[in-house]
Design a protein around this motif. Structure first.
Motif, mmCIF file in Angstrom:
data_model
loop_
_atom_site.group_PDB
_atom_site.id
_atom_site.type_symbol
_atom_site.label_atom_id
_atom_site.label_comp_id
_atom_site.label_asym_id
_atom_site.label_seq_id
_atom_site.Cartn_x
_atom_site.Cartn_y
_atom_site.Cartn_z
ATOM 1 N N ILE A 66 12.762 12.615 18.938
ATOM 2 C CA ILE A 66 14.042 11.916 18.782
ATOM 3 C C ILE A 66 15.069 12.774 18.040
ATOM 4 O O ILE A 66 16.221 12.877 18.478
ATOM 5 C CB ILE A 66 13.845 10.556 18.079
ATOM 6 C CG1 ILE A 66 13.044 9.610 18.979
ATOM 7 C CG2 ILE A 66 15.194 9.927 17.728
ATOM 8 C CD1 ILE A 66 13.727 9.291 20.298
ATOM 9 N N PRO A 67 14.716 13.411 16.899
ATOM 10 C CA PRO A 67 15.702 14.279 16.245
ATOM 11 C C PRO A 67 16.229 15.384 17.159
ATOM 12 O O PRO A 67 17.415 15.713 17.124
ATOM 13 C CB PRO A 67 14.916 14.856 15.064
ATOM 14 C CG PRO A 67 13.916 13.802 14.735
ATOM 15 C CD PRO A 67 13.494 13.261 16.074
ATOM 16 N N THR A 68 15.353 15.958 17.986
ATOM 17 C CA THR A 68 15.798 17.008 18.900
ATOM 18 C C THR A 68 16.707 16.442 19.984
ATOM 19 O O THR A 68 17.738 17.039 20.328
ATOM 20 C CB THR A 68 14.591 17.705 19.547
ATOM 21 O OG1 THR A 68 13.763 18.259 18.523
ATOM 22 C CG2 THR A 68 15.050 18.823 20.468
ATOM 23 N N VAL A 69 16.331 15.280 20.530
ATOM 24 C CA VAL A 69 17.156 14.652 21.570
ATOM 25 C C VAL A 69 18.535 14.298 21.023
ATOM 26 O O VAL A 69 19.545 14.450 21.717
ATOM 27 C CB VAL A 69 16.456 13.401 22.137
ATOM 28 C CG1 VAL A 69 17.394 12.624 23.062
ATOM 29 C CG2 VAL A 69 15.196 13.804 22.894
ATOM 30 N N THR A 70 18.588 13.830 19.776
ATOM 31 C CA THR A 70 19.903 13.503 19.210
ATOM 32 C C THR A 70 20.755 14.762 19.072
ATOM 33 O O THR A 70 21.982 14.703 19.173
ATOM 34 C CB THR A 70 19.765 12.821 17.841
ATOM 35 O OG1 THR A 70 19.013 13.654 16.948
ATOM 36 C CG2 THR A 70 19.078 11.482 17.963
ATOM 37 N N GLY A 71 20.109 15.899 18.842
ATOM 38 C CA GLY A 71 20.859 17.154 18.818
ATOM 39 C C GLY A 71 21.452 17.462 20.176
ATOM 40 O O GLY A 71 22.605 17.933 20.279
ATOM 41 N N VAL A 72 20.690 17.197 21.238
ATOM 42 C CA VAL A 72 21.202 17.410 22.594
ATOM 43 C C VAL A 72 22.353 16.441 22.878
ATOM 44 O O VAL A 72 23.364 16.815 23.504
ATOM 45 C CB VAL A 72 20.070 17.222 23.624
ATOM 46 C CG1 VAL A 72 20.621 17.329 25.043
ATOM 47 C CG2 VAL A 72 18.968 18.257 23.403
ATOM 48 N N ILE A 73 22.213 15.198 22.408
ATOM 49 C CA ILE A 73 23.291 14.220 22.592
ATOM 50 C C ILE A 73 24.561 14.701 21.893
ATOM 51 O O ILE A 73 25.667 14.624 22.445
ATOM 52 C CB ILE A 73 22.867 12.840 22.057
ATOM 53 C CG1 ILE A 73 21.779 12.241 22.945
ATOM 54 C CG2 ILE A 73 24.073 11.884 21.994
ATOM 55 C CD1 ILE A 73 21.216 10.935 22.437
ATOM 56 N N GLU A 74 24.404 15.195 20.675
ATOM 57 C CA GLU A 74 25.563 15.737 19.967
ATOM 58 C C GLU A 74 26.214 16.849 20.771
ATOM 59 O O GLU A 74 27.448 16.947 20.854
ATOM 60 C CB GLU A 74 25.140 16.268 18.599
ATOM 61 C CG GLU A 74 24.939 15.223 17.534
ATOM 62 C CD GLU A 74 24.803 15.863 16.176
ATOM 63 O OE1 GLU A 74 25.853 16.240 15.605
ATOM 64 O OE2 GLU A 74 23.671 16.011 15.698
ATOM 65 N N LEU A 75 25.382 17.720 21.326
ATOM 66 C CA LEU A 75 25.899 18.833 22.119
ATOM 67 C C LEU A 75 26.718 18.319 23.297
ATOM 68 O O LEU A 75 27.857 18.753 23.518
ATOM 69 C CB LEU A 75 24.729 19.691 22.613
ATOM 70 C CG LEU A 75 25.060 20.746 23.683
ATOM 71 C CD1 LEU A 75 26.008 21.784 23.117
ATOM 72 C CD2 LEU A 75 23.784 21.398 24.199
ATOM 73 N N VAL A 76 26.152 17.380 24.050
ATOM 74 C CA VAL A 76 26.833 16.860 25.234
ATOM 75 C C VAL A 76 28.130 16.160 24.852
ATOM 76 O O VAL A 76 29.192 16.373 25.479
ATOM 77 C CB VAL A 76 25.904 15.901 26.002
ATOM 78 C CG1 VAL A 76 26.664 15.214 27.138
ATOM 79 C CG2 VAL A 76 24.705 16.651 26.551
ATOM 80 N N MET A 77 28.064 15.320 23.815
ATOM 81 C CA MET A 77 29.260 14.594 23.386
ATOM 82 C C MET A 77 30.335 15.539 22.873
ATOM 83 O O MET A 77 31.519 15.393 23.205
ATOM 84 C CB MET A 77 28.888 13.592 22.287
ATOM 85 C CG MET A 77 27.962 12.475 22.739
ATOM 86 S SD MET A 77 28.782 11.292 23.829
ATOM 87 C CE MET A 77 29.912 10.495 22.668
#
Length: 490
Positions: free
Chosen positions: A386-397
């Motif tokens: 989850i912490p890694t996925v949230t990093g990807v979400i931040e990147l996309v956003m």
């Protein structure tokens, strides 16, 4: 010195533990603050913009390498926790070899591709000469930065967090003094500013080595310790590469933002650079709470105190929200005055844009605080997906907002990419932590005096809201009965 977070009022424990981390973050931010003031006041807005244009590129390469070397410290902490001195030394040797190899690649290859990469990022032509000089000198001295970070991580891995803070402070103070000298009286321009950082880091490497020689005999390497195996290398890379990947996620996002800024001109680049320096002071407070929450969750998990984790994360989240709101109000109220410290007269447009960014970010600090605390708590509980996925979400956003909104409404759209990325991340973090919170409620409360989990604080550069800082819980062998077996089955 090892610190126990399994007793005492949770919010007080988290707050007190975050203070040394905060001091380290503030020292780093104050150095960057002073560095930007010297460059902006002595060399002008264009030079300040040139230095700012290099930030995302430097973080992409050096940030990845830093994350890599930070991960190399994890096996050291595991071996130290198991009381295996030979494994500690062998792990240190493996990390030295891999850090050295990475440094060689950066030192030789990166300076050669600096100019083409800056051009690819659409760096304004008037900024290219100084930006190229700053980048090349920084890459040439990358080995000093890497080995300072690696040595600091080693010292933290064996339970000493105070000494790295002291050396970091010495490095930053020396850095500021050298920047003043080299940019001012010596008039070496932005190249002098980059060289000052390299020299300060090299001095800190010498201090770390001397400290190890005098105070840490357990880290004194012998000839046999250098006979590392493929398994040793494979294990260090297994732990180091994910840390480097996290740094790369951040860097890619900031690179995209940099491209969007470069298309808006020098004033936009200078304004974003200046606002980021002021913004970094606020982020330092919030990221310290996040790292403290990680360590708090990790230690109380090992101590079989799920009740304390549940209570502590709730109290930590409220602290983050309140602190974020207060910091936002202060930044909005006094941001313009702080921005003017960086630039001279005739830079009204830079000041206006920088203040606009600070207002936008300041309104979202509460979300950034929640992000840090919840992600830190999940990391402390051993959750990595989850912490890694949230990093990807931040990147996309961040990328989507910077590109789309930047094209539609200009600088304001690029500035909005930060709070939108934070909100996107916590949209996943909140339900993820709620599930973890409920799982903790079903765990038995059975306090133990020691733990099979070694909590390792990884402290390093930050850029944006997803910090490389993390606390990873790793199982280590405990030679005392079987009452800790439940942890190894996790």
């Amino acid at each position: 010195m090892a610190t126990s977070l399994t007793t005492g009022r949770p919010w007080r424990v988290i707050l007190s533990f975050s203070i040394p981390l905060l001091l380290g973050n503030v020292v780093q931010q104050m150095y960057q603050f002073a560095d930007a003031v010297v460059v902006g006041r002595h060399l002008g807005v264009q030079s300040l913009a040139a230095v700012g244009a290099t930030g995302s590129l430097l973080f992409l390469l050096i940030g990845f390498a830093w994350g890599l070397t930070s991960g190399f410290a994890i096996p050291i902490a595991q071996a130290f926790g198991a009381g295996d001195g030979a494994a500690v030394r062998r792990s240190v040797a493996t990390g030295v070899i891999l850090t050295g190899a990475t440094s060689v690649v950066l030192t030789v290859v990166a300076p050669l591709i600096a100019a083409p990469l800056l051009d690819l990022l659409q760096t304004p032509s008037e900024l290219m000469p100084e930006a190229t000089t700053f980048t090349q000198i920084s890459f040439i001295g990358a080995s000093a930065t890497m080995f300072f970070n690696y040595l600091s991580a080693i010292i933290r891995a064996i339970g000493d967090s105070r000494t790295p803070l002291i050396f970091l402070t010495v490095s930053c103070v020396l850095n500021v003094a050298l920047v003043v000298l080299m940019v001012g009286p010596l008039a070496w321009g932005v190249g002098g500013a980059a060289l000052a950082t390299v020299i300060a880091q090299a001095v800190s490497v010498v201090l770390c080595l001397e400290f190890v020689r005098r105070r840490l005999p357990m880290l004194h390497l012998r000839r046999a310790d250098w006979r590392v195996s493929r398994d040793d290398v494979r294990e260090h890379l297994r732990l180091g590469l994910p840390m480097g990947f996290q740094a790369s996620i951040i860097a890619i996002g900031t690179l995209t933002v940099q491209v969007a800024l470069n298309t808006l001109g020098s004033d936009a680049v200078a304004a974003y650079t200046t606002a980021s320096r002021v913004d970094g002071l606020a982020v330092a407070f919030l990221s310290s709470l996040g790292l403290a929450s990680s360590m708090y969750a990790a230690q109380n998990l090992g101590g079989r105190r799920p009740d304390r984790i549940r209570r502590g994360v709730i109290e930590g989240t409220w602290m983050a929200v309140i602190t974020g709101a207060l910091l936002g109000a202060l930044i909005i109220a006094f941001g313009t005055a702080m921005v003017r410290l960086f630039v001279g007269e005739g830079s009204d447009e830079v000041v206006r844009l920088a203040h606009l960014m600070l207002v936008i970010n300041g309104c979202g600090y509460w979300a950034l605080g929640v992000l840090f605390v919840l992600r830190g708590a999940l990391q402390g509980l051993g959750h990595t997906l989850i912490p890694t996925v949230t990093g990807v979400i931040e990147l996309v956003m961040r990328v989507g907002a910077a590109v789309v909104l930047g094209a539609l409404i200009g600088f304001e759209g690029v500035a909005l990419s930060n709070p939108l990325a934070w909100l996107g991340a916590i949209a996943l973090l909140v339900p993820a932590y709620v599930r973890a919170h409920r799982s903790l409620a079903r765990m038995p409360v059975d306090p133990v005096e020691s733990t099979e989990t070694s909590a390792i604080a990884i402290v390093g550069p930050t850029d944006g809201s997803m910090v490389v800082d993390a606390v990873l819980t790793q199982p280590v062998r405990v030679v005392r009965g079987s009452r800790f077996a439940w942890l190894t089955r996790r």
